[in-house]
Scaffold this motif. Structure first.
Motif, PDB file in Angstrom:
ATOM      1  N   ASP A 156       1.793   6.917  -6.745  1.00 18.84           N
ATOM      2  CA  ASP A 156       0.770   7.913  -7.089  1.00 18.84           C
ATOM      3  C   ASP A 156       1.253   9.335  -6.808  1.00 18.84           C
ATOM      4  O   ASP A 156       0.995  10.265  -7.584  1.00 18.84           O
ATOM      5  CB  ASP A 156      -0.511   7.646  -6.299  1.00 18.84           C
ATOM      6  CG  ASP A 156      -1.179   6.344  -6.725  1.00 18.84           C
ATOM      7  OD1 ASP A 156      -0.879   5.870  -7.854  1.00 18.84           O
ATOM      8  OD2 ASP A 156      -1.979   5.792  -5.942  1.00 18.84           O
TER       9      ASP A 156
ATOM     10  N   ARG B  24       1.029   4.130  -2.894  1.00 20.14           N
ATOM     11  CA  ARG B  24       0.830   5.541  -2.563  1.00 20.14           C
ATOM     12  C   ARG B  24       2.019   6.383  -3.014  1.00 20.14           C
ATOM     13  O   ARG B  24       1.851   7.485  -3.536  1.00 20.14           O
ATOM     14  CB  ARG B  24       0.623   5.683  -1.053  1.00 20.14           C
ATOM     15  CG  ARG B  24       0.419   7.101  -0.559  1.00 20.14           C
ATOM     16  CD  ARG B  24      -0.796   7.738  -1.195  1.00 20.14           C
ATOM     17  NE  ARG B  24      -1.003   9.102  -0.718  1.00 20.14           N
ATOM     18  CZ  ARG B  24      -1.828   9.952  -1.263  1.00 20.14           C
ATOM     19  NH1 ARG B  24      -2.532   9.611  -2.342  1.00 20.14           N
ATOM     20  NH2 ARG B  24      -1.974  11.154  -0.762  1.00 20.14           N
TER      21      ARG B  24
ATOM     22  N   ASP C  77       0.834  -1.216   0.000  1.00 21.83           N
ATOM     23  CA  ASP C  77       0.000   0.000   0.000  1.00 21.83           C
ATOM     24  C   ASP C  77       0.859   1.252   0.000  1.00 21.83           C
ATOM     25  O   ASP C  77       0.572   2.228  -0.704  1.00 21.83           O
ATOM     26  CB  ASP C  77      -0.914   0.007   1.216  1.00 21.83           C
ATOM     27  CG  ASP C  77      -1.975  -1.086   1.127  1.00 21.83           C
ATOM     28  OD1 ASP C  77      -2.265  -1.513  -0.016  1.00 21.83           O
ATOM     29  OD2 ASP C  77      -2.503  -1.484   2.177  1.00 21.83           O
ATOM     30  N   GLN C  78       1.936   1.238   0.793  1.00 19.58           N
ATOM     31  CA  GLN C  78       2.827   2.401   0.824  1.00 19.58           C
ATOM     32  C   GLN C  78       3.530   2.602  -0.508  1.00 19.58           C
ATOM     33  O   GLN C  78       3.729   3.731  -0.977  1.00 19.58           O
ATOM     34  CB  GLN C  78       3.842   2.220   1.955  1.00 19.58           C
ATOM     35  CG  GLN C  78       3.235   2.283   3.346  1.00 19.58           C
ATOM     36  CD  GLN C  78       4.259   1.965   4.426  1.00 19.58           C
ATOM     37  OE1 GLN C  78       5.266   1.293   4.164  1.00 19.58           O
ATOM     38  NE2 GLN C  78       3.986   2.435   5.659  1.00 19.58           N
TER      39      GLN C  78
END
Length: 376
Positions: free
Chosen positions: A62, A59, A55-56
């Motif tokens: 992005d 992120r 997830d990190q």
């Protein structure tokens, strides 16, 4: 076939796999070879994504994309600001000005046509448009420039009327386009005057209804090159807007007014009314008695209300604007000749806007008028 670039999640999974294999005793080189990447790529991936979960990593990727987008946006805004500051001075109103501006910034900043048009909010179809010149475009342009040079106080509408009278098939829109393209203009716009007849009936004036119904006359001041005064008496027919006479002398008294009136009346007949202001030459007993004897009634305007004699005042402004302000008279005789030539041009050739851009007395119907032998 080139290998597809890995996503952030795939890189994190690959790093976890290599870490597990190195924990089992394999070297980094062997683990990287089994994973299908080089050890240099492994160290670069670990520096960028080491210690992150999926997830990190997603992120972070992005955020990198958003950061790159903002950088491009800031760069475009800075470039647009610089282009508008350096390359587009003045208003870009006409399509030709916009085409020139696009070509300039493309050459200066090495931009594509699409990007340059987007900066100036300009259509690419308009940018690529190639004007189709008519075969007579050059000759018509020369004719317009010649008329603008000869009649410096005429606008494009009056020039259009002169061209059409000369046989040119040119409309107002075409003449206006050439007029603007060549940078022609009429300097110092005239101040508009009030109307002679008001809709609310606050000022009731006798309105001319036919030829020789109402004449009006007034005086204009000028001077010769040596500073000596010239006086002009202008006489017009309010219905036809024709200038019946312009008497030029050093001084004009009541007898001069009567002499001018008599010569014009011998050729045109006696009008029913004659309008003027309250000058001593116009209100003298001799003038009033003579006009009464010939059957013409006098109409005197209110003191200080020059606008009530609007037709004559309008004519006076035209003769001053188009002739007196642009000529130097070295003698009285020269002034008489030039002013009489201008009067003939005003009556027979000059388009009058109130008459549908027709002259007051065209050459084909111009009667023979007794020449005024101007006395000094």
């Amino acid at each position: 076939m080139p290998k597809k670039r890995m996503s952030a999640e795939q890189i994190v999974v690959l790093l976890r796999q290599i870490e597990v294999q190195t924990g089992q005793g394999k070297t980094v080189q062997v683990a990287c070879r089994e994973a299908g990447i080089s050890d240099k790529s492994y160290y670069r991936y670990r520096k960028e994504y080491g210690g992150l979960d999926m997830d990190q990593a997603r992120r972070l990727k992005d955020l990198e994309k958003e950061n790159n987008r903002l950088k491009r946006l800031v760069a475009d805004l800075s470039l647009e600001k610089q282009i508008l500051k350096d390359g587009c001075r003045g208003k870009l109103v006409s399509p030709e000005r916009r085409r020139q501006a696009v070509a300039k910034i493309r050459e200066t900043y090495h931009l594509s046509e699409r990007r340059a048009c987007r900066f100036l909010d300009h259509s690419r179809g308009t940018q690529r448009y190639v004007s189709q010149s008519r075969p007579d475009e050059d000759k018509l342009t020369q004719a317009i420039i010649a008329l603008a040079g000869n009649y410096g106080r005429y606008g494009y509408r009056r020039v259009t009327a002169l061209l059409q009278a000369g046989g040119w098939e040119a409309g107002t829109d075409r003449v206006q386009r050439i007029w603007r393209r060549e940078g022609l203009k009429v300097p110092q716009k005239q101040k508009p005057r009030g109307r002679l007849w008001l809709n609310d009936g606050s000022c009731i004036r006798l309105r001319s209804e036919r030829r020789n119904h109402v004449w009006s006359y007034d005086f204009v001041e000028a001077q010769t090159h040596d500073g000596r005064k010239l006086r002009l008496m202008t006489l017009i027919d309010e219905f036809t807007r024709e200038c019946l006479a312009v008497r030029v002398a050093r001084r004009i008294n009541g007898l001069g007014v009567l002499e001018t009136m008599a010569k014009v009346m011998m050729a045109r007949g006696v009008p029913e009314y004659i309008r003027s202001d309250n000058g001593p030459e116009m209100t003298s007993k001799a003038v009033r008695a003579w006009l009464a004897n010939v059957g013409a009634q006098t109409l005197y305007i209110e003191p200080g209300s020059a606008w009530e004699n609007g037709y004559c005042e309008s004519f006076n402004s035209k003769i001053r604007d188009e002739l007196l302000n642009g000529e130097i008279f070295y003698s009285l005789k020269e002034a008489q000749i030039l002013i009489e030539q201008w009067r003939h041009h005003y009556n027979t050739l000059r388009p009058h806007s109130a008459l549908g851009y027709k002259p007051p007395a065209p050459q084909t119907i111009q009667p023979n008028i007794i020449d005024l032998d101007q006395a000094t």
